[in-house]
Design a protein around this motif. Structure first.
Motif, PDB file in Angstrom:
ATOM      1  N   TYR A  72       0.789  -1.106   0.060  1.00 24.86           N
ATOM      2  CA  TYR A  72      -0.085   0.246   0.011  1.00 24.86           C
ATOM      3  C   TYR A  72       0.893   1.327   0.000  1.00 24.86           C
ATOM      4  CZ  TYR A  72      -3.309  -3.519   1.251  1.00 24.86           C
ATOM      5  OH  TYR A  72      -4.348  -4.574   1.285  1.00 24.86           O
ATOM      6  N   THR A  74       0.728   5.409   0.779  1.00 23.57           N
ATOM      7  CA  THR A  74      -0.030   6.708   1.681  1.00 23.57           C
ATOM      8  C   THR A  74       0.654   7.890   1.311  1.00 23.57           C
ATOM      9  OG1 THR A  74      -0.628   5.057   3.215  1.00 23.57           O
ATOM     10  CG2 THR A  74      -0.948   7.460   3.611  1.00 23.57           C
ATOM     11  N   SER A  80      -5.362  13.931   5.358  1.00 23.40           N
ATOM     12  CA  SER A  80      -6.524  12.930   5.412  1.00 23.40           C
ATOM     13  C   SER A  80      -6.299  11.617   4.519  1.00 23.40           C
ATOM     14  CB  SER A  80      -7.695  13.703   4.790  1.00 23.40           C
ATOM     15  OG  SER A  80      -7.562  14.259   3.766  1.00 23.40           O
ATOM     16  N   LYS A  82      -5.521   8.183   2.855  1.00 25.96           N
ATOM     17  CA  LYS A  82      -5.757   6.643   3.427  1.00 25.96           C
ATOM     18  C   LYS A  82      -4.896   6.027   2.342  1.00 25.96           C
ATOM     19  CE  LYS A  82     -10.258   7.432   5.483  1.00 25.96           C
ATOM     20  NZ  LYS A  82     -11.655   6.795   5.374  1.00 25.96           N
ATOM     21  N   PRO A  83      -4.293   4.754   3.141  1.00 28.91           N
ATOM     22  CA  PRO A  83      -3.480   3.851   2.287  1.00 28.91           C
ATOM     23  C   PRO A  83      -4.348   3.639   0.987  1.00 28.91           C
ATOM     24  CG  PRO A  83      -3.184   3.279   4.347  1.00 28.91           C
ATOM     25  CD  PRO A  83      -4.499   4.152   4.223  1.00 28.91           C
ATOM     26  N   GLU A  84      -3.624   3.412  -0.242  1.00 26.99           N
ATOM     27  CA  GLU A  84      -4.221   2.882  -1.275  1.00 26.99           C
ATOM     28  C   GLU A  84      -3.337   1.713  -1.910  1.00 26.99           C
ATOM     29  OE1 GLU A  84      -4.469   5.923  -4.336  1.00 26.99           O
ATOM     30  OE2 GLU A  84      -5.743   7.216  -3.163  1.00 26.99           O
TER      31      GLU A  84
END
Length: 218
Positions: A72, A74, A80, A82-84
């Motif tokens: 992931y 980030t 704000s 979030k991990p993708e």
């Protein structure tokens, strides 16, 4: 690389190391740690990394997850974020291996050199694998002694030592054609040509008895 489970349990090989990739042109550096599992906690194959701006030391992205399954990313420039998903092995297409049979390869190519070790590992015979591995290493040590006694040095087939102290491919990048198919043929000729100039037959069926007797992966 670390080995666990040598004395008990299932034997597992782990990567445990720091690695850095620097691109001064783009003012970026990527630092990643391949983490080993703790004795009492943790998980296998974990990674943790950062992409930083070299000039300011600002962390732009963080990398986390499991390098064997899913990783992931980030964006640290946004509070704000979030991990993708950066990479998910379950959704990737595995390209089938296509190599020449062992009989077409040279004795020191990996598939030939390590075929007895591979067979022993697939058969879960670690004693035999260790014996065969030690035999290869002892043979390599003998070759080093022979070169030292003769006052010669090992000359890589595909690489040469340049004035910068590093080894570079003997194939000059600028000599590779721009047209994709011609480039493929040029690189294939460089890699798969035998010492006598003939090409390895990629379509020849496997006929090496050791390779044929090696169990397939489950």
């Amino acid at each position: 690389m670390y080995a666990r489970g040598i004395l008990f349990g299932k034997m597992v090989l782990e990567l445990g190391e720091m690695s850095t990739v620097t691109c001064k042109h783009n003012d970026l550096v990527f630092e990643v740690e391949f983490k080993t599992k703790g004795i009492l906690w943790g998980a296998y194959n974990q990674i943790a990394g950062k992409i930083r701006r070299i000039s300011t030391n600002e962390t732009l992205f963080e990398i986390s997850g499991n390098w064997q399954t899913a990783m992931y990313i980030t964006d640290k420039r946004t509070s704000s974020a979030k991990p993708e998903v950066l990479f998910d092995s379950s959704s990737e297409h595995v390209v089938p291996q296509h190599v020449a049979c062992a009989s077409e390869q040279e004795p020191n190519e990996s598939r030939n050199l390590w075929k007895h070790v591979t067979k022993a590992i697939r058969e879960n015979n670690l004693n035999a694998a260790t014996t065969q591995k030690s035999a290869i290493e002892e043979q390599q040590r003998e070759h080093v002694k022979e070169r030292e006694a003769q006052g010669t040095r090992f000359e890589p087939r595909f690489f040469q030592l340049e004035i910068d102290g590093n080894y570079h491919p003997k194939l000059v990048i600028d000599d590779i054609p721009k047209e994709p198919e011609a480039a493929k043929q040029r690189v294939s000729q460089w890699i798969f040509a035998k010492p006598d100039g003939s090409m390895q037959d990629m379509d020849r069926s496997e006929d090496d008895p050791v390779v044929l007797a090696t169990p397939h992966k489950r």
